[in-house]
Design a protein around this motif. Structure first.
Motif, PDB file in Angstrom:
ATOM      1  N   MET A   1     -13.338  -7.439   0.886  1.00  0.00           N
ATOM      2  CA  MET A   1     -12.299  -8.004   0.803  1.00  0.00           C
ATOM      3  C   MET A   1     -11.142  -6.603   1.430  1.00  0.00           C
ATOM      4  N   SER A   2     -10.065  -7.317   2.164  1.00  0.00           N
ATOM      5  CA  SER A   2      -9.385  -6.142   2.313  1.00  0.00           C
ATOM      6  C   SER A   2      -8.695  -5.100   0.680  1.00  0.00           C
ATOM      7  N   LEU A   3      -8.095  -4.093   1.334  1.00  0.00           N
ATOM      8  CA  LEU A   3      -8.000  -2.773  -0.059  1.00  0.00           C
ATOM      9  C   LEU A   3      -6.564  -3.043  -0.420  1.00  0.00           C
ATOM     10  N   ALA A   4      -5.373  -4.086   0.613  1.00  0.00           N
ATOM     11  CA  ALA A   4      -4.317  -4.498   0.522  1.00  0.00           C
ATOM     12  C   ALA A   4      -4.421  -5.425  -0.768  1.00  0.00           C
ATOM     13  N   LYS A   5      -4.843  -6.786  -0.377  1.00  0.00           N
ATOM     14  CA  LYS A   5      -5.512  -7.401  -1.040  1.00  0.00           C
ATOM     15  C   LYS A   5      -5.907  -7.473  -2.367  1.00  0.00           C
ATOM     16  N   ILE A   6      -6.504  -6.211  -3.039  1.00  0.00           N
ATOM     17  CA  ILE A   6      -7.239  -5.836  -3.529  1.00  0.00           C
ATOM     18  C   ILE A   6      -6.412  -4.926  -4.911  1.00  0.00           C
ATOM     19  N   ILE A   7      -4.904  -4.405  -4.203  1.00  0.00           N
ATOM     20  CA  ILE A   7      -4.257  -3.759  -4.890  1.00  0.00           C
ATOM     21  C   ILE A   7      -2.945  -4.845  -5.431  1.00  0.00           C
ATOM     22  N   SER A   8      -3.055  -5.672  -4.201  1.00  0.00           N
ATOM     23  CA  SER A   8      -1.650  -6.841  -4.602  1.00  0.00           C
ATOM     24  C   SER A   8      -2.033  -7.199  -6.407  1.00  0.00           C
ATOM     25  N   CYS A   9      -3.230  -6.836  -6.747  1.00  0.00           N
ATOM     26  CA  CYS A   9      -3.068  -7.496  -7.389  1.00  0.00           C
ATOM     27  C   CYS A   9      -3.004  -7.152  -8.590  1.00  0.00           C
ATOM     28  N   LEU A  10      -2.712  -5.880  -8.696  1.00  0.00           N
ATOM     29  CA  LEU A  10      -2.518  -4.771  -9.648  1.00  0.00           C
ATOM     30  C   LEU A  10      -0.967  -4.934  -9.842  1.00  0.00           C
ATOM     31  N   ASP A  11      -0.917  -5.148 -11.490  1.00  0.00           N
ATOM     32  CA  ASP A  11       0.942  -5.225 -11.367  1.00  0.00           C
ATOM     33  C   ASP A  11       1.432  -3.358 -11.351  1.00  0.00           C
ATOM     34  N   GLY A  12       2.721  -3.772 -11.084  1.00  0.00           N
ATOM     35  CA  GLY A  12       3.968  -2.732 -10.857  1.00  0.00           C
ATOM     36  C   GLY A  12       3.695  -2.051  -9.562  1.00  0.00           C
ATOM     37  N   TYR A  13       2.640  -2.262  -8.734  1.00  0.00           N
ATOM     38  CA  TYR A  13       2.550  -1.780  -7.866  1.00  0.00           C
ATOM     39  C   TYR A  13       3.410  -1.604  -6.925  1.00  0.00           C
ATOM     40  N   ASP A  14       4.191  -0.240  -6.315  1.00  0.00           N
ATOM     41  CA  ASP A  14       5.238  -0.450  -5.814  1.00  0.00           C
ATOM     42  C   ASP A  14       4.686   0.849  -4.610  1.00  0.00           C
ATOM     43  N   PRO A  15       4.024   0.839  -3.430  1.00  0.00           N
ATOM     44  CA  PRO A  15       3.513   1.810  -2.243  1.00  0.00           C
ATOM     45  C   PRO A  15       5.060   3.067  -1.809  1.00  0.00           C
ATOM     46  N   GLU A  16       6.189   2.407  -2.467  1.00  0.00           N
ATOM     47  CA  GLU A  16       7.288   3.838  -2.984  1.00  0.00           C
ATOM     48  C   GLU A  16       7.392   4.463  -3.491  1.00  0.00           C
ATOM     49  N   ALA A  17       7.005   4.132  -5.039  1.00  0.00           N
ATOM     50  CA  ALA A  17       7.512   5.127  -5.651  1.00  0.00           C
ATOM     51  C   ALA A  17       6.580   5.083  -7.031  1.00  0.00           C
ATOM     52  N   LEU A  18       5.057   4.970  -6.256  1.00  0.00           N
ATOM     53  CA  LEU A  18       4.365   5.076  -7.322  1.00  0.00           C
ATOM     54  C   LEU A  18       3.725   6.231  -8.476  1.00  0.00           C
TER      55      LEU A  18
ATOM     56  N   VAL B   1       1.898   7.516 -11.067  1.00  0.00           N
ATOM     57  CA  VAL B   1       0.404   8.742 -11.272  1.00  0.00           C
ATOM     58  C   VAL B   1      -0.818   8.356 -11.351  1.00  0.00           C
ATOM     59  N   ALA B   2      -0.399   7.398 -12.393  1.00  0.00           N
ATOM     60  CA  ALA B   2      -1.611   6.342 -13.421  1.00  0.00           C
ATOM     61  C   ALA B   2      -1.990   5.088 -12.552  1.00  0.00           C
ATOM     62  N   LYS B   3      -0.598   4.522 -11.554  1.00  0.00           N
ATOM     63  CA  LYS B   3      -1.519   3.675 -10.852  1.00  0.00           C
ATOM     64  C   LYS B   3      -1.781   3.085  -9.835  1.00  0.00           C
ATOM     65  N   ALA B   4      -1.658   4.813  -9.008  1.00  0.00           N
ATOM     66  CA  ALA B   4      -2.153   5.338  -8.072  1.00  0.00           C
ATOM     67  C   ALA B   4      -3.652   5.471  -8.190  1.00  0.00           C
ATOM     68  N   ARG B   5      -3.805   6.479  -9.094  1.00  0.00           N
ATOM     69  CA  ARG B   5      -5.852   6.464  -9.533  1.00  0.00           C
ATOM     70  C   ARG B   5      -5.639   4.961  -9.787  1.00  0.00           C
ATOM     71  N   GLU B   6      -5.198   3.846 -10.767  1.00  0.00           N
ATOM     72  CA  GLU B   6      -5.989   2.474 -11.256  1.00  0.00           C
ATOM     73  C   GLU B   6      -5.834   2.564  -9.726  1.00  0.00           C
ATOM     74  N   ALA B   7      -5.491   2.390  -8.655  1.00  0.00           N
ATOM     75  CA  ALA B   7      -5.555   1.428  -7.700  1.00  0.00           C
ATOM     76  C   ALA B   7      -6.744   1.896  -7.404  1.00  0.00           C
ATOM     77  N   MET B   8      -6.991   3.386  -6.268  1.00  0.00           N
ATOM     78  CA  MET B   8      -8.093   3.900  -5.711  1.00  0.00           C
ATOM     79  C   MET B   8      -9.513   3.482  -6.699  1.00  0.00           C
ATOM     80  N   ARG B   9      -9.136   3.102  -8.331  1.00  0.00           N
ATOM     81  CA  ARG B   9     -10.654   2.509  -8.520  1.00  0.00           C
ATOM     82  C   ARG B   9     -11.147   1.411  -8.409  1.00  0.00           C
ATOM     83  N   ALA B  10      -9.887   0.870  -8.321  1.00  0.00           N
ATOM     84  CA  ALA B  10     -10.182  -0.360  -7.956  1.00  0.00           C
ATOM     85  C   ALA B  10     -10.751  -0.671  -6.754  1.00  0.00           C
ATOM     86  N   CYS B  11     -10.232   0.007  -5.711  1.00  0.00           N
ATOM     87  CA  CYS B  11     -11.193  -0.095  -4.536  1.00  0.00           C
ATOM     88  C   CYS B  11     -11.416   0.052  -4.117  1.00  0.00           C
ATOM     89  N   ILE B  12     -12.506   1.231  -4.948  1.00  0.00           N
ATOM     90  CA  ILE B  12     -13.894   2.026  -4.390  1.00  0.00           C
ATOM     91  C   ILE B  12     -14.796   1.652  -5.013  1.00  0.00           C
TER      92      ILE B  12
END
Ligand code: AMP
Ligand code: MG
Length: 414
Positions: free
Chosen positions: A1-18, A20-31
């Motif tokens: 699955m693409s990373l963009a797809k995995i991350i799109s499932c996370l609440d409150g994901y905003d790449p322009e103002a992420l 810290v905790a959300k960025a960490r969560e996004a990485m974990r979700a993808c790895i």
């Protein structure tokens, strides 16, 4: 699955103002943790990640034994003088059994003789003729260590994902196990980007700086216990960058520094996007706002900012956690936050997490923390003089002297 797809499932994901905790969560979700394992001798397992469950096939200790030097007794007999009938030493059990009115000399670690239920320490015992007299006030079962009170047959003691520290090596050895299965060690490649960077050994030309990021990365990664592949300094040149990325893509992870900041007219971002799936983030933090995360070939990519302090902060706040997850570690990976009284005023705007470099020190029975002065993201001295991060949370505003703040100690970070 693409990373963009995995991350799109996370609440409150905003790449322009992420956050810290959300960025960490996004990485974990993808790895996905590396699946490969190997079997190594116990000593070589230090710092590795356990890839099996350890279930005792014997009790530790194997027998009820004495915790002290003294006399093994029958508690019910303590109201009378006792006759000493033998000695139990560590490794040399007493073969007989205690009858009524009898006791045996016993040493720490010696197996409890049959019939004995209590150990009385030698310091309080009196000898009266050939007899042993124990003063009143003893407790039944005192100073006895029971079979299996450390480890019990059949009850799992270590689970997969556990970091093997000195205590775990000893614990595994106490079960008589000589080899353990661990996850494969991670291979992490890194390089610095920038036309202004000079390598040690060359003379600085005007406008150049020596590349320091590869040295801090070397240190941080070495402490994490990963295999490192240093790909050197790479010019802001498409061909050189592409070559470097192709080499790096063979590792489990690749870390780059520089070239991800907003105003940069360099090719790093374009190339990252061309060679794999890479997300560009503006993280609500200071230092370390711009960051790239994604995959290039089989490797997870961490595109860190170029400023030396930003490199260290983003490494400790994101890359460390992501690599631990990739290495198969579970559970105990979060860094503890301690509370300390802030000794000075700190200016802070709400809406981003700040990592000031601080010195934690004890004064008047409490922990206090001060900053290391100038906090620019290029001032590496601010890290060198510090022993902790002062973590100013996302919503927090100015800090007045005397207010409590959260502190993350460097010791144990890696
Ligand atoms: P950049 O993110 O590429 O715009 O770089 C931001 C700042 O960090 C610039 O002042 C760079 O000169 C500096 N910098 C970038 N990479 C390194 C490096 N490897 N070592 C020391 N300073 C660096
Ligand atoms: Mg640059």
């Amino acid at each position: 699955m693409s990373l963009a797809k995995i991350i799109s499932c996370l609440d409150g994901y905003d790449p322009e103002a992420l956050h810290v905790a959300k960025a960490r969560e996004a990485m974990r979700a993808c790895i996905a943790p590396v699946p490969d394992t190997e079997s190594v001798p116990v000593r070589s397992a230090l710092g590795r990640v356990l890839a099996q469950e350890i279930v005792p096939t014997l009790n530790v200790p194997a027998h009820d034994n004495s915790a002290m030097d003294g006399y093994a007794v029958r508690f019910a007999d303590l109201d009378r003088p006792l006759r000493e009938i033998g000695t139990a030493l560590a490794g040399k059990p007493f073969a007989g059994a205690l009858g009524a009115g009898e006791c045996a000399r016993i040493m720490t670690g010696a197996v409890m003789p049959a019939g004995a239920d209590t150990v009385v320490i030698q310091e309080i015992v009196k000898k009266d003729g050939g007899r042993i007299v124990v003063p009143p006030g003893q407790k039944r079962a005192r100073n006895v260590r029971y079979a299996g009170e450390d480890l019990k047959v059949g009850i799992p003691v270590l689970t997969s994902g556990k970091l093997l520290r000195p205590a775990e090596l000893g614990l595994i050895a106490s079960l008589g196990i000589g080899e353990v299965r661990v996850r494969r060690r991670l291979r992490v490649a890194f390089f610095s980007t920038g036309d202004e960077l000079a390598s040690i050994g060359t003379k600085l030309k005007e406008g150049e700086v020596y590349d320091s990021n590869r040295y801090t990365l070397h240190g941080m990664l070495s402490r994490l216990g990963v295999e490192i592949v240093d790909l050197g300094v790479v010019r802001d040149d498409p061909k050189a960058l592409e070559d470097a990325f192709r080499k790096a893509a063979l590792a489990d992870a690749v870390i780059t520094t520089g070239g991800v900041s907003v105003g940069e007219a360099d090719f790093v971002k374009q190339l990252m996007a061309k060679l794999g799936e890479v997300l560009f983030w503006k993280i609500a933090m200071r230092p370390g706002r711009p960051m790239a995360f994604g995959k290039v070939g089989g490797a997870y990519l961490f595109g860190l900012p170029g400023n030396p302090v930003a490199v260290m902060v983003t490494f400790y706040q994101f890359v460390r956690d992501a690599l631990l997850h990739l290495s198969g570690r579970t559970g105990d990976t979060a860094l503890p936050l301690l509370r300390a009284v802030c000794a000075e005023t700190i200016r802070k705007v709400p809406g981003r997490t700040e990592y000031q470099r601080g010195v934690l020190y004890g004064e008047k029975d409490e922990w206090r923390v001060r900053t290391t002065g100038q906090q620019g993201s290029g001032v590496l001295r601010s890290m060198s003089e510090a022993n902790c991060f002062i973590v100013l949370e996302h919503e927090r505003g100015n800090v007045a002297a005397g207010e409590p703040v959260s502190v993350q100690l460097f010791e144990g970070l890696a």
